[in-house]
Design an enzyme around this catalytic site. Structure first.
Site, short mmCIF file in Angstrom:
data_model
loop_
_atom_site.label_atom_id
_atom_site.label_comp_id
_atom_site.label_asym_id
_atom_site.label_seq_id
_atom_site.Cartn_x
_atom_site.Cartn_y
_atom_site.Cartn_z
N LYS A 204 0.83 -1.19 0.00
CA LYS A 204 0.00 0.00 0.00
C LYS A 204 0.87 1.25 0.00
O LYS A 204 2.01 1.24 0.49
CB LYS A 204 -0.89 0.03 1.26
CG LYS A 204 -1.93 -1.06 1.35
CD LYS A 204 -2.67 -0.96 2.67
CE LYS A 204 -3.70 -2.06 2.84
NZ LYS A 204 -4.86 -1.88 1.96
N GLU A 276 -5.95 -9.89 1.15
CA GLU A 276 -5.64 -10.96 2.10
C GLU A 276 -6.81 -11.30 3.01
O GLU A 276 -6.90 -12.41 3.54
CB GLU A 276 -4.42 -10.56 2.95
CG GLU A 276 -4.70 -9.72 4.18
CD GLU A 276 -5.29 -8.34 3.88
OE1 GLU A 276 -6.05 -7.83 4.72
OE2 GLU A 276 -4.99 -7.79 2.80
N ARG A 278 -9.96 -11.88 2.47
CA ARG A 278 -10.79 -12.99 2.01
C ARG A 278 -10.05 -14.32 2.14
O ARG A 278 -10.69 -15.38 2.28
CB ARG A 278 -11.23 -12.73 0.56
CG ARG A 278 -10.13 -12.68 -0.46
CD ARG A 278 -10.54 -11.94 -1.73
NE ARG A 278 -10.62 -10.50 -1.51
CZ ARG A 278 -10.96 -9.63 -2.47
NH1 ARG A 278 -11.26 -10.07 -3.69
NH2 ARG A 278 -11.01 -8.35 -2.21
#
Length: 425
Positions: A204, A276, A278
């Site tokens: 990110k 991540e 899920r």
């Protein structure tokens, strides 16, 4: 002199010299002037104004206060640095309910607002288990599966996401059983417990990573909801699964192109290590379905797509069963929370194709492409047993990155009451 500010509600306009002000003052008394429309929203906004003035303690007086209006004020008055100091009004049952709500919400806020350094995955599991055990006593039992033991028990998603950190991933399996013996499980709860999300190798940007201590908001929300229901005297068996991990970069971290084969045989290609949540929820949903519970509820700060769809004052909900969506909307309205259903059709399960596995965990494009929240729900659906009724809550309103007119910065606990109401149904 007293530092306690007395607050009342009025449907009358303020005196002319106050102009259009919605909050007026006289000595240590405050009047919130309701102006029609969404009065609960007005009360919450007024509470934010009072807190921003440096007021620390409130006492509520007057006939217009009810359960929902007092709780709306508590939401606006809470901050990441302090628990609201409010003297409630109303009958004994109302004041007890508000006290229980505030204790449960404050526990969840503390977890959500805690620094990533102070909240490792195993610690999250331990804190949740200990708090629920304090409430439920002998009615609560639990175990924590961590590190390599996750692989031994075939919880491959939690292990893969968490293996890049020096602090091991973990799954909390907790059983609240007030009925004794081998009572059937009525509801199973699953919470996403990513204690920090760097995005992994799909890293990110700084502005997107700064608030990622909140990525265990789903775990905090379902834990607080169960704790509140227990305080209210919940008399059904509920199992709770928290999927806890840090998503970090290292020589041990999982990588794009890896393939995970889950306990139910579904193979998943990793095309985005920042998708991540899920992957860990897939383990939790399978564990929940193994309990035989007819209803499974999961909650997660899962997708930016849900936030883009419903904003930060609603939580998005998904289910293959229309009756589950209708029930959730009804329960949310009863406790003055906001949910909104987004699409989930069978073809959503196939919206993340892979040439190498049964499915991918996302689509290799920004935000997972169009319909990202529904595609994520479709991915999760692969791990839910066909006979189970299932509710997926994408918590778009669980965290405020910065203060606004309704919330202080940090965890909001919006969604806790809806899940508690469903448990009590």
């Amino acid at each position: 002199m007293t530092d306690l500010m007395v607050v009342s509600l009025s449907k009358d306009a303020p005196a002319a010299h106050w102009g259009n002000a919605d909050v007026t003052f006289q000595n240590n008394e405050v009047v919130i002037h309701l102006q029609g429309g969404d009065e609960l929203r007005q009360i919450q906004q007024a509470a934010r104004k009072l807190r921003n003035l440096g007021i620390a303690r409130l006492s509520l007086e007057g006939d217009l206060w009810d359960l929902n209006s007092q709780w709306s004020l508590a939401h606006g008055f809470a901050t990441a640095k302090s628990v609201p100091d409010i003297t409630w009004t109303g009958d004994e049952a109302t004041q007890l309910e508000l006290t229980n709500r505030l204790e449960s919400a404050s526990f969840a806020r503390h977890l959500i607002n805690e620094t990533p350094e102070n909240l490792a995955p195993v610690k999250l599991a331990i804190l949740a288990a200990h708090w629920l055990s304090e409430i439920g006593g002998e009615k609560v039992s639990y175990r924590i599966v961590e590190g390599a033991q996750l692989l031994e028990e075939k919880w491959v998603g939690i292990h893969a996401v968490g293996r890049g950190s020096e602090r091991p991933p973990a799954m909390l399996e907790l059983d609240y059983n007030p009925l004794g013996d081998d009572a059937p499980v009525s509801v199973a709860l699953v919470g996403k417990g990513i204690t920090f999300d760097s995005g992994g190798y799909s890293i990110k940007a700084t502005e997107g990573m700064l608030g990622m201590k909140c990525d265990m908001g789903g775990a905090a929300t379902v834990t607080a909801a169960l704790g509140l229901a227990m305080k209210q005297g919940l008399n059904k068996r509920v199992k709770l699964f928290l999927c806890c991990a840090e998503n970090l970069i290292s020589g041990h971290a999982y990588k794009l192109g890896d393939i995970l084969t889950y306990k139910n045989g579904v193979s998943v290609e990793v095309v985005n290590t920042d998708a991540e949540g899920r992957l860990v929820l897939a383990d939790g949903l399978q564990a929940a379905c193994e309990t035989g519970a007819p209803l499974v509820i999961d909650a997660a700060t899962l997708t930016g797509a849900a936030f883009m769809a419903v904003g930060n004052n609603y939580n998005a909900i998904f289910s293959p069963q229309s009756e589950v969506l209708a029930m959730t909307q009804l329960k949310a309205s009863e406790v003055a929370e906001r949910v909104w259903p987004l699409p989930l059709d069978p073809w959503h399960r196939d919206m993340c194709p892979s040439p190498y596995a049964d499915t991918a965990n996302s689509r290799p494009m920004k935000g997972g492409g169009a319909g990202g929240a529904s595609n994520a729900a479709g991915f999760l659906w692969r791990f839910v047993s066909p006979e189970v009724k299932w509710l997926h809550m994408d918590l778009a309103s669980a965290f405020a990155d910065s203060p606004n007119s309704l919330w202080a910065a940090g965890g909001t606990t919006h969604g806790m009451l809806t899940i508690t109401a469903i448990l009590q149904d």
